[in-house]
Design an enzyme around this catalytic site. Sequence first.
Site, PDB file in Angstrom:
ATOM      1  N   CYS A   1       0.768 -12.633   4.264  1.00 26.79           N
ATOM      2  CA  CYS A   1      -0.595 -12.109   4.303  1.00 26.79           C
ATOM      3  C   CYS A   1      -1.595 -13.230   3.998  1.00 26.79           C
ATOM      4  O   CYS A   1      -1.358 -14.071   3.125  1.00 26.79           O
ATOM      5  CB  CYS A   1      -0.749 -10.980   3.287  1.00 26.79           C
TER       6      CYS A   1
ATOM      7  N   CYS B   1      -4.727 -12.111  -3.079  1.00 23.30           N
ATOM      8  CA  CYS B   1      -4.688 -11.184  -4.218  1.00 23.30           C
ATOM      9  C   CYS B   1      -3.709 -11.700  -5.275  1.00 23.30           C
ATOM     10  O   CYS B   1      -2.528 -11.903  -4.991  1.00 23.30           O
ATOM     11  CB  CYS B   1      -4.278  -9.791  -3.755  1.00 23.30           C
TER      12      CYS B   1
ATOM     13  N   CYS C   1      -0.172 -10.022  -5.882  1.00 21.65           N
ATOM     14  CA  CYS C   1       0.661  -9.621  -4.746  1.00 21.65           C
ATOM     15  C   CYS C   1       1.666 -10.682  -4.311  1.00 21.65           C
ATOM     16  O   CYS C   1       1.299 -11.838  -4.049  1.00 21.65           O
ATOM     17  CB  CYS C   1      -0.237  -9.248  -3.570  1.00 21.65           C
TER      18      CYS C   1
ATOM     19  N   CYS D   1       4.185   7.134   3.798  1.00 25.33           N
ATOM     20  CA  CYS D   1       3.141   6.120   3.807  1.00 25.33           C
ATOM     21  C   CYS D   1       3.705   4.802   4.319  1.00 25.33           C
ATOM     22  O   CYS D   1       4.805   4.401   3.929  1.00 25.33           O
ATOM     23  CB  CYS D   1       2.580   5.929   2.402  1.00 25.33           C
TER      24      CYS D   1
ATOM     25  N   CYS E   1       0.286   8.450   6.112  1.00 24.73           N
ATOM     26  CA  CYS E   1      -0.720   7.603   5.473  1.00 24.73           C
ATOM     27  C   CYS E   1      -0.379   6.168   5.840  1.00 24.73           C
ATOM     28  O   CYS E   1       0.801   5.807   5.893  1.00 24.73           O
ATOM     29  CB  CYS E   1      -0.685   7.796   3.960  1.00 24.73           C
TER      30      CYS E   1
ATOM     31  N   CYS F   1      -7.397   7.490   0.548  1.00 25.74           N
ATOM     32  CA  CYS F   1      -6.630   7.285  -0.678  1.00 25.74           C
ATOM     33  C   CYS F   1      -7.136   5.976  -1.258  1.00 25.74           C
ATOM     34  O   CYS F   1      -7.012   4.925  -0.635  1.00 25.74           O
ATOM     35  CB  CYS F   1      -5.151   7.199  -0.324  1.00 25.74           C
TER      36      CYS F   1
ATOM     37  N   ARG G   1      -2.279  10.041  -8.201  1.00 24.74           N
ATOM     38  CA  ARG G   1      -0.900   9.601  -8.024  1.00 24.74           C
ATOM     39  C   ARG G   1      -0.536   8.501  -9.011  1.00 24.74           C
ATOM     40  O   ARG G   1      -1.198   7.461  -9.090  1.00 24.74           O
ATOM     41  CB  ARG G   1      -0.664   9.091  -6.608  1.00 24.74           C
TER      42      ARG G   1
END
Length: 335
Positions: free
Chosen positions: A55, A59, A62, A99, A130, A190, A262
Amino acid sequence: MTAVIRHDWTLNEITALLDLPLTDVLFRAQTIHRAHFDPNQIKISTLLSIKTGACAEDCNYCAQSAKHHTTLEAERLLALEAVLTAARAAREQGATRFCMGAAWRNPTDHNLEQVIAMIEGVHALGMETCVTLGMLTTAQAQRLKDAGLDYYNHNLDTSPEFYGQIITTRTFQDRLDTLERLREVGLKTCSGGILGMGESRQDRASMLRQLTNLPAHPESVPINLLVQIEGTPLFGQTPLDPFELVRVVAATRILMPLSDIRLSAGRSGMSDELQALCFLAGANSIFYGENLLTAPNAAANRDRELFARLGLTFETVAAERTEPGGCHRSEHIHD
Protein backbone atom coordinates in the site's frame (compact mmCIF):
# COMPACT_ATOMS: atom_id res chain seq x y z
CA MET A 1 -37.38 5.10 25.03
CA THR A 2 -37.18 7.27 21.91
CA ALA A 3 -33.62 7.70 20.68
CA VAL A 4 -32.26 11.21 21.03
CA ILE A 5 -30.06 11.73 17.98
CA ARG A 6 -27.76 14.70 18.22
CA HIS A 7 -25.21 16.12 15.81
CA ASP A 8 -24.13 19.06 17.95
CA TRP A 9 -22.06 17.49 20.72
CA THR A 10 -19.27 19.68 22.08
CA LEU A 11 -15.80 18.46 22.91
CA ASN A 12 -16.35 19.35 26.58
CA GLU A 13 -19.55 17.28 26.72
CA ILE A 14 -17.87 14.20 25.28
CA THR A 15 -14.79 14.59 27.47
CA ALA A 16 -17.15 14.79 30.46
CA LEU A 17 -18.68 11.44 29.44
CA LEU A 18 -15.23 9.83 29.32
CA ASP A 19 -14.41 11.38 32.72
CA LEU A 20 -17.45 9.86 34.47
CA PRO A 21 -16.93 7.11 37.05
CA LEU A 22 -16.86 3.85 35.13
CA THR A 23 -20.02 2.50 36.75
CA ASP A 24 -21.94 5.67 35.86
CA VAL A 25 -20.97 5.71 32.19
CA LEU A 26 -21.69 1.96 31.96
CA PHE A 27 -25.16 2.46 33.47
CA ARG A 28 -26.02 5.24 31.03
CA ALA A 29 -24.76 3.26 28.06
CA GLN A 30 -26.51 0.02 29.05
CA THR A 31 -29.81 1.86 29.60
CA ILE A 32 -29.64 3.32 26.09
CA HIS A 33 -28.47 0.04 24.59
CA ARG A 34 -31.39 -1.93 26.06
CA ALA A 35 -33.86 0.61 24.69
CA HIS A 36 -32.80 -0.04 21.10
CA PHE A 37 -31.15 -3.47 20.89
CA ASP A 38 -31.46 -6.97 22.26
CA PRO A 39 -28.77 -6.73 24.98
CA ASN A 40 -27.97 -10.44 24.70
CA GLN A 41 -27.48 -10.68 20.94
CA ILE A 42 -24.21 -10.10 19.12
CA LYS A 43 -23.92 -9.60 15.37
CA ILE A 44 -20.97 -11.24 13.69
CA SER A 45 -19.08 -10.44 10.51
CA THR A 46 -16.06 -11.94 8.84
CA LEU A 47 -13.28 -9.91 7.24
CA LEU A 48 -11.08 -11.07 4.37
CA SER A 49 -8.04 -9.33 2.88
CA ILE A 50 -8.66 -9.61 -0.86
CA LYS A 51 -5.50 -7.70 -1.80
CA THR A 52 -2.65 -7.64 0.72
CA GLY A 53 0.37 -5.37 1.13
CA ALA A 54 2.29 -2.86 -1.03
CA CYS A 55 0.00 0.00 0.00
CA ALA A 56 1.24 3.49 -0.86
CA GLU A 57 -0.05 4.97 2.40
CA ASP A 58 2.25 5.41 5.42
CA CYS A 59 -0.21 4.65 8.28
CA ASN A 60 2.07 4.06 11.27
CA TYR A 61 -0.04 1.20 12.63
CA CYS A 62 -0.28 -0.83 9.43
CA ALA A 63 1.80 -3.80 8.31
CA GLN A 64 0.50 -3.39 4.76
CA SER A 65 2.31 -0.12 4.08
CA ALA A 66 5.09 -0.42 1.51
CA LYS A 67 6.99 2.13 3.59
CA HIS A 68 7.39 -0.19 6.61
CA HIS A 69 9.74 -3.15 6.96
CA THR A 70 7.60 -6.02 8.19
CA THR A 71 7.54 -9.72 7.34
CA LEU A 72 4.29 -9.31 5.41
CA GLU A 73 4.51 -10.33 1.76
CA ALA A 74 2.48 -8.47 -0.84
CA GLU A 75 -0.15 -10.44 -2.72
CA ARG A 76 -2.23 -9.77 -5.81
CA LEU A 77 -6.01 -9.41 -5.76
CA LEU A 78 -7.58 -12.74 -4.90
CA ALA A 79 -9.47 -14.70 -7.54
CA LEU A 80 -13.26 -14.56 -7.38
CA GLU A 81 -13.69 -18.24 -6.47
CA ALA A 82 -11.19 -17.95 -3.60
CA VAL A 83 -13.22 -15.09 -2.15
CA LEU A 84 -16.50 -16.98 -2.51
CA THR A 85 -14.99 -20.06 -0.85
CA ALA A 86 -14.00 -17.91 2.13
CA ALA A 87 -17.48 -16.35 2.21
CA ARG A 88 -19.15 -19.77 2.27
CA ALA A 89 -16.94 -20.82 5.17
CA ALA A 90 -17.81 -17.63 7.04
CA ARG A 91 -21.51 -18.25 6.49
CA GLU A 92 -21.14 -21.80 7.84
CA GLN A 93 -19.72 -20.32 11.05
CA GLY A 94 -22.68 -17.99 11.40
CA ALA A 95 -21.41 -14.71 9.93
CA THR A 96 -24.16 -12.54 8.47
CA ARG A 97 -21.87 -10.01 6.82
CA PHE A 98 -18.78 -10.57 4.72
CA CYS A 99 -16.30 -7.71 4.62
CA MET A 100 -13.55 -7.44 2.00
CA GLY A 101 -10.53 -5.20 2.36
CA ALA A 102 -7.95 -4.20 -0.25
CA ALA A 103 -4.67 -2.43 0.49
CA TRP A 104 -5.13 0.41 -1.96
CA ARG A 105 -4.85 4.16 -1.55
CA ASN A 106 -7.78 4.26 -3.97
CA PRO A 107 -9.03 1.66 -6.48
CA THR A 108 -8.77 2.00 -10.25
CA ASP A 109 -11.96 1.52 -12.24
CA HIS A 110 -10.64 -1.88 -13.36
CA ASN A 111 -10.03 -2.85 -9.73
CA LEU A 112 -13.55 -1.76 -8.92
CA GLU A 113 -15.13 -4.02 -11.54
CA GLN A 114 -13.29 -7.02 -10.12
CA VAL A 115 -14.49 -6.20 -6.60
CA ILE A 116 -18.05 -5.72 -7.86
CA ALA A 117 -18.03 -9.33 -9.14
CA MET A 118 -17.10 -10.38 -5.59
CA ILE A 119 -19.88 -8.26 -4.08
CA GLU A 120 -22.44 -9.85 -6.39
CA GLY A 121 -21.16 -13.34 -5.62
CA VAL A 122 -21.30 -12.83 -1.84
CA HIS A 123 -24.82 -11.38 -2.11
CA ALA A 124 -25.90 -14.53 -3.94
CA LEU A 125 -24.87 -16.50 -0.83
CA GLY A 126 -27.40 -14.55 1.24
CA MET A 127 -24.88 -12.39 3.07
CA GLU A 128 -24.52 -8.66 3.51
CA THR A 129 -21.45 -7.09 1.92
CA CYS A 130 -18.98 -4.48 3.10
CA VAL A 131 -15.78 -3.34 1.40
CA THR A 132 -12.91 -1.07 2.33
CA LEU A 133 -10.89 0.02 -0.69
CA GLY A 134 -9.50 3.41 0.30
CA MET A 135 -10.59 6.77 -1.08
CA LEU A 136 -13.34 6.90 -3.71
CA THR A 137 -14.60 9.32 -6.31
CA THR A 138 -18.32 10.05 -6.38
CA ALA A 139 -18.64 8.02 -9.61
CA GLN A 140 -16.97 5.01 -7.99
CA ALA A 141 -19.21 5.27 -4.93
CA GLN A 142 -22.25 5.34 -7.21
CA ARG A 143 -20.98 2.29 -9.11
CA LEU A 144 -20.70 0.34 -5.84
CA LYS A 145 -24.17 1.49 -4.81
CA ASP A 146 -25.61 0.37 -8.15
CA ALA A 147 -23.93 -3.03 -7.71
CA GLY A 148 -25.83 -3.57 -4.46
CA LEU A 149 -23.06 -2.97 -1.91
CA ASP A 150 -24.52 -2.79 1.61
CA TYR A 151 -21.77 -0.94 3.52
CA TYR A 152 -18.52 0.87 2.85
CA ASN A 153 -15.89 1.08 5.57
CA HIS A 154 -13.76 4.18 5.89
CA ASN A 155 -12.39 4.81 9.37
CA LEU A 156 -11.37 8.22 10.66
CA ASP A 157 -8.69 6.42 12.74
CA THR A 158 -8.09 9.21 15.27
CA SER A 159 -8.74 12.86 16.01
CA PRO A 160 -7.99 15.58 13.44
CA GLU A 161 -5.48 17.04 15.92
CA PHE A 162 -3.49 13.79 16.28
CA TYR A 163 -3.96 12.54 12.72
CA GLY A 164 -0.75 14.01 11.29
CA GLN A 165 1.33 12.01 13.78
CA ILE A 166 -0.13 8.77 12.41
CA ILE A 167 -0.57 9.37 8.66
CA THR A 168 1.01 11.89 6.28
CA THR A 169 0.06 10.52 2.85
CA ARG A 170 -3.54 11.71 3.06
CA THR A 171 -5.30 14.24 5.22
CA PHE A 172 -8.10 13.96 7.73
CA GLN A 173 -10.21 16.00 5.32
CA ASP A 174 -9.60 13.39 2.61
CA ARG A 175 -11.33 10.87 4.86
CA LEU A 176 -14.25 13.19 5.53
CA ASP A 177 -14.58 13.85 1.79
CA THR A 178 -14.87 10.13 1.03
CA LEU A 179 -17.53 9.72 3.73
CA GLU A 180 -19.44 12.64 2.18
CA ARG A 181 -19.34 11.00 -1.27
CA LEU A 182 -20.69 7.78 0.23
CA ARG A 183 -23.56 9.70 1.83
CA GLU A 184 -24.29 11.52 -1.43
CA VAL A 185 -25.00 8.26 -3.24
CA GLY A 186 -26.85 6.66 -0.33
CA LEU A 187 -24.35 4.02 0.76
CA LYS A 188 -24.38 2.96 4.39
CA THR A 189 -21.13 3.65 6.18
CA CYS A 190 -18.92 1.96 8.70
CA SER A 191 -16.54 4.41 10.33
CA GLY A 192 -14.70 4.36 13.62
CA GLY A 193 -11.20 4.57 14.96
CA ILE A 194 -8.16 2.99 16.55
CA LEU A 195 -7.28 3.37 20.22
CA GLY A 196 -3.89 3.00 21.88
CA MET A 197 -1.73 4.80 19.31
CA GLY A 198 -0.40 7.28 21.88
CA GLU A 199 -3.35 9.65 21.62
CA SER A 200 -4.77 11.48 24.65
CA ARG A 201 -8.25 11.11 26.12
CA GLN A 202 -9.08 14.47 24.54
CA ASP A 203 -8.04 13.04 21.16
CA ARG A 204 -10.42 10.14 21.72
CA ALA A 205 -13.18 12.59 22.59
CA SER A 206 -12.37 14.65 19.49
CA MET A 207 -12.55 11.59 17.23
CA LEU A 208 -15.96 10.67 18.69
CA ARG A 209 -17.12 14.26 18.19
CA GLN A 210 -16.21 14.05 14.50
CA LEU A 211 -18.19 10.83 14.11
CA THR A 212 -21.30 11.81 16.05
CA ASN A 213 -21.51 15.28 14.45
CA LEU A 214 -21.47 13.93 10.89
CA PRO A 215 -24.71 14.73 9.00
CA ALA A 216 -25.75 11.12 9.62
CA HIS A 217 -24.30 8.74 12.19
CA PRO A 218 -22.40 5.82 10.68
CA GLU A 219 -24.61 2.74 10.68
CA SER A 220 -21.70 0.86 12.23
CA VAL A 221 -18.85 2.16 14.37
CA PRO A 222 -15.83 -0.15 14.73
CA ILE A 223 -13.71 0.42 17.83
CA ASN A 224 -10.24 -0.98 17.22
CA LEU A 225 -7.46 -1.51 19.76
CA LEU A 226 -3.99 -1.11 18.28
CA VAL A 227 -2.42 -4.43 17.28
CA GLN A 228 1.32 -3.85 17.56
CA ILE A 229 3.21 -5.29 14.60
CA GLU A 230 6.99 -5.45 14.56
CA GLY A 231 8.43 -3.24 11.85
CA THR A 232 5.72 -0.57 12.11
CA PRO A 233 6.48 2.78 13.79
CA LEU A 234 3.95 2.11 16.57
CA PHE A 235 5.51 -1.18 17.63
CA GLY A 236 6.45 -0.85 21.32
CA GLN A 237 3.73 1.72 22.06
CA THR A 238 2.58 1.70 25.70
CA PRO A 239 -0.64 -0.37 25.81
CA LEU A 240 -3.90 1.45 26.47
CA ASP A 241 -5.54 1.03 29.88
CA PRO A 242 -8.29 -1.57 29.22
CA PHE A 243 -10.84 0.50 31.15
CA GLU A 244 -10.26 3.36 28.71
CA LEU A 245 -11.43 1.06 25.91
CA VAL A 246 -14.60 0.32 27.90
CA ARG A 247 -15.19 4.04 28.46
CA VAL A 248 -14.90 4.77 24.74
CA VAL A 249 -17.34 1.96 23.86
CA ALA A 250 -19.82 3.28 26.43
CA ALA A 251 -19.47 6.88 25.23
CA THR A 252 -19.96 5.74 21.63
CA ARG A 253 -23.20 4.01 22.60
CA ILE A 254 -24.46 7.15 24.35
CA LEU A 255 -23.49 9.41 21.44
CA MET A 256 -24.81 7.15 18.66
CA PRO A 257 -27.76 5.23 20.15
CA LEU A 258 -28.88 3.48 16.96
CA SER A 259 -25.49 2.60 15.47
CA ASP A 260 -24.00 -0.87 15.73
CA ILE A 261 -20.78 -0.73 17.72
CA ARG A 262 -18.28 -3.34 16.68
CA LEU A 263 -15.50 -4.57 18.91
CA SER A 264 -12.91 -4.97 16.18
CA ALA A 265 -9.13 -5.32 15.98
CA GLY A 266 -7.26 -6.24 19.14
CA ARG A 267 -9.76 -8.76 20.52
CA SER A 268 -7.17 -11.56 20.37
CA GLY A 269 -5.31 -9.82 23.21
CA MET A 270 -8.39 -9.01 25.29
CA SER A 271 -9.41 -11.06 28.30
CA ASP A 272 -12.89 -12.58 28.42
CA GLU A 273 -13.69 -10.19 31.24
CA LEU A 274 -12.70 -7.14 29.19
CA GLN A 275 -14.83 -8.26 26.25
CA ALA A 276 -17.77 -8.84 28.59
CA LEU A 277 -17.41 -5.28 29.91
CA CYS A 278 -17.39 -3.96 26.34
CA PHE A 279 -20.63 -5.83 25.59
CA LEU A 280 -22.09 -4.36 28.78
CA ALA A 281 -20.97 -0.93 27.56
CA GLY A 282 -22.98 -1.31 24.36
CA ALA A 283 -20.82 -3.19 21.86
CA ASN A 284 -23.16 -5.44 19.87
CA SER A 285 -21.01 -6.66 17.01
CA ILE A 286 -17.70 -8.43 16.47
CA PHE A 287 -15.48 -9.69 13.69
CA TYR A 288 -15.43 -13.46 13.73
CA GLY A 289 -12.60 -15.62 12.38
CA GLU A 290 -8.88 -16.18 12.75
CA ASN A 291 -7.62 -12.98 11.11
CA LEU A 292 -8.55 -9.34 10.53
CA LEU A 293 -6.83 -8.47 7.27
CA THR A 294 -3.26 -9.18 8.45
CA ALA A 295 -3.74 -9.05 12.24
CA PRO A 296 -4.66 -12.04 14.41
CA ASN A 297 -8.19 -12.28 15.76
CA ALA A 298 -9.84 -14.30 18.50
CA ALA A 299 -10.44 -17.91 17.48
CA ALA A 300 -14.04 -18.74 16.53
CA ASN A 301 -14.29 -21.55 19.08
CA ARG A 302 -13.14 -19.17 21.82
CA ASP A 303 -15.90 -16.76 20.83
CA ARG A 304 -18.53 -19.49 20.93
CA GLU A 305 -17.36 -20.58 24.37
CA LEU A 306 -17.40 -17.00 25.65
CA PHE A 307 -20.88 -16.37 24.25
CA ALA A 308 -22.13 -19.53 25.95
CA ARG A 309 -20.62 -18.48 29.30
CA LEU A 310 -22.21 -15.03 29.02
CA GLY A 311 -25.57 -16.29 27.76
CA LEU A 312 -25.22 -14.35 24.51
CA THR A 313 -26.58 -15.39 21.13
CA PHE A 314 -25.62 -14.37 17.62
CA GLU A 315 -27.56 -13.86 14.42
CA THR A 316 -27.60 -16.54 11.75
CA VAL A 317 -27.59 -15.83 8.04
CA ALA A 318 -30.79 -16.01 5.99
CA ALA A 319 -31.34 -18.55 3.23
CA GLU A 320 -29.54 -18.01 -0.06
CA ARG A 321 -30.82 -15.15 -2.12
CA THR A 322 -32.35 -15.99 -5.44
CA GLU A 323 -32.99 -12.49 -6.75
CA PRO A 324 -30.11 -10.22 -7.82
CA GLY A 325 -29.26 -7.66 -5.20
CA GLY A 326 -31.64 -9.14 -2.62
CA CYS A 327 -30.66 -8.26 0.93
CA HIS A 328 -30.93 -10.01 4.28
CA ARG A 329 -31.30 -7.30 6.89
CA SER A 330 -29.21 -7.48 9.98
CA GLU A 331 -28.07 -4.10 11.09
CA HIS A 332 -24.58 -3.49 11.64
CA ILE A 333 -19.69 -2.76 10.03
CA HIS A 334 -14.74 -1.48 9.28
CA ASP A 335 -10.94 -0.31 7.54
